[in-house]
Design a protein around this motif. Structure first.
Motif, mmCIF file in Angstrom:
data_model
loop_
_atom_site.group_PDB
_atom_site.id
_atom_site.type_symbol
_atom_site.label_atom_id
_atom_site.label_comp_id
_atom_site.label_asym_id
_atom_site.label_seq_id
_atom_site.Cartn_x
_atom_site.Cartn_y
_atom_site.Cartn_z
ATOM 1 N N THR A 69 0.849 -1.184 0.000
ATOM 2 C CA THR A 69 0.000 0.000 0.000
ATOM 3 C C THR A 69 0.885 1.234 0.000
ATOM 4 O O THR A 69 2.083 1.145 0.275
ATOM 5 C CB THR A 69 -0.946 -0.001 1.226
ATOM 6 N N PHE A 70 0.309 2.382 -0.304
ATOM 7 C CA PHE A 70 1.089 3.612 -0.371
ATOM 8 C C PHE A 70 0.522 4.611 0.625
ATOM 9 O O PHE A 70 -0.624 5.046 0.517
ATOM 10 C CB PHE A 70 1.055 4.199 -1.788
ATOM 11 N N ILE A 71 1.336 4.956 1.623
ATOM 12 C CA ILE A 71 0.921 5.930 2.639
ATOM 13 C C ILE A 71 1.946 7.063 2.684
ATOM 14 O O ILE A 71 2.506 7.392 3.714
ATOM 15 C CB ILE A 71 0.769 5.262 4.023
ATOM 16 N N GLY A 72 2.180 7.641 1.502
ATOM 17 C CA GLY A 72 3.232 8.638 1.371
ATOM 18 C C GLY A 72 4.550 8.026 0.970
ATOM 19 O O GLY A 72 5.383 8.659 0.331
ATOM 20 N N VAL A 73 4.757 6.785 1.357
ATOM 21 C CA VAL A 73 5.918 5.981 0.981
ATOM 22 C C VAL A 73 5.425 4.567 0.681
ATOM 23 O O VAL A 73 4.362 4.149 1.157
ATOM 24 C CB VAL A 73 6.991 5.949 2.095
ATOM 25 N N PRO A 74 6.178 3.785 -0.112
ATOM 26 C CA PRO A 74 5.743 2.437 -0.483
ATOM 27 C C PRO A 74 6.005 1.424 0.639
ATOM 28 O O PRO A 74 7.143 1.056 0.899
ATOM 29 C CB PRO A 74 6.569 2.113 -1.719
ATOM 30 N N ILE A 75 4.950 0.976 1.289
ATOM 31 C CA ILE A 75 5.052 0.085 2.437
ATOM 32 C C ILE A 75 4.227 -1.176 2.176
ATOM 33 O O ILE A 75 3.194 -1.129 1.512
ATOM 34 C CB ILE A 75 4.543 0.767 3.719
ATOM 35 N N GLY A 76 4.686 -2.294 2.738
ATOM 36 C CA GLY A 76 3.904 -3.520 2.726
ATOM 37 C C GLY A 76 3.678 -3.990 4.149
ATOM 38 O O GLY A 76 4.606 -3.988 4.969
ATOM 39 N N PHE A 77 2.444 -4.391 4.470
ATOM 40 C CA PHE A 77 2.096 -4.893 5.798
ATOM 41 C C PHE A 77 1.595 -6.330 5.670
ATOM 42 O O PHE A 77 0.878 -6.655 4.712
ATOM 43 C CB PHE A 77 1.012 -4.031 6.456
ATOM 44 N N GLY A 78 1.952 -7.161 6.637
ATOM 45 C CA GLY A 78 1.500 -8.542 6.574
ATOM 46 C C GLY A 78 1.880 -9.335 7.801
ATOM 47 O O GLY A 78 2.003 -8.795 8.905
ATOM 48 N N GLY A 79 2.096 -10.629 7.605
ATOM 49 C CA GLY A 79 2.418 -11.514 8.722
ATOM 50 C C GLY A 79 3.340 -12.633 8.300
ATOM 51 O O GLY A 79 3.631 -12.810 7.107
#
Length: 208
Positions: free
Chosen positions: A76-86
């Motif tokens: 996802t993009f929240i101002g910077v390219p980030i990935g969230f998961g587990g």
């Protein structure tokens, strides 16, 4: 511990340098946009095995099950390219120590199993078109069980004492890696960090 972290950082640098010979992106874009390999809205899955950095528990290593790990993240993009998961994983090993003192031969064996899981976040770098480069952290829980056996032999007579223990602890990790995708679905991932020093995984990408 310090030595392991240094090795991990060197491996991470090697991963980036080995694959970084390709065409570089505009320096003004590398930190705030995804590259061609991964886009916003991708689901990234990795399944692989690695080398654990937490084996210094005393005795000689007699058997070892490398960390088998599966992880997933949504970009996802929240101002910077980030990935969230587990992530979820398992590793196990057995050590043996032999001591001969004053005619008494003592063998101590420890067998440990570790299950771990938790959440992760990765920052993706748009440095090389052909690669998804990232760095991040993991936090979760370790569930460990250990069986210890002490066998003492003296004058031909052997006595064995066994004990077992279970406990839970905090799992924290840091990592940096690179994924090369052969097509829009399948790729190969190499990741360095701690406590898993080096992991090689099959990667799968889904677009949502």
């Amino acid at each position: 511990m310090k030595k392991t972290i240094i090795i991990s950082l060197l491996l991470a640098a090697s991963v980036a340098s080995v694959f970084g010979a390709s065409k570089k992106k505009n320096k003004s874009e590398w930190w705030n946009s995804y590259g061609r390999a991964v886009q916003e809205g991708n689901l990234l899955l990795n399944v692989g095995m690695g080398i654990n950095g937490n084996l210094g528990q005393g005795g000689d290593l007699s058997s070892y099950i490398p960390p088998f790990e599966a992880s997933g993240e949504y970009t996802t993009f929240i101002g910077v390219p980030i990935g969230f998961g587990g992530f979820i994983g398992y590793t196990g090993y057995k050590t043996e120590e032999n001591v001969n003192a004053a005619g008494t031969y003592v063998t101590t064996t420890k067998e440990r199993n570790v299950f771990y899981f938790g959440g992760l976040a990765n920052y993706h770098f748009n440095l090389v078109d052909e690669l998804d480069l990232y760095a991040g952290a993991k936090i979760g829980l370790d569930f460990k069980d250990e069986e210890k056996k002490v066998s003492s032999t003296y004058a031909g007579t052997t006595t064995t004492v066994s004990e077992s223990d279970e406990w839970m602890g905090l799992h924290f990790g840091i990592n940096a890696g690179a994924t090369y995708y052969f097509n829009d679905f399948f790729g190969v991932n190499v990741e360095a960090g701690f406590p898993t020093i080096l992991r090689v995984a099959a990667s799968f990408k889904f677009d949502f």
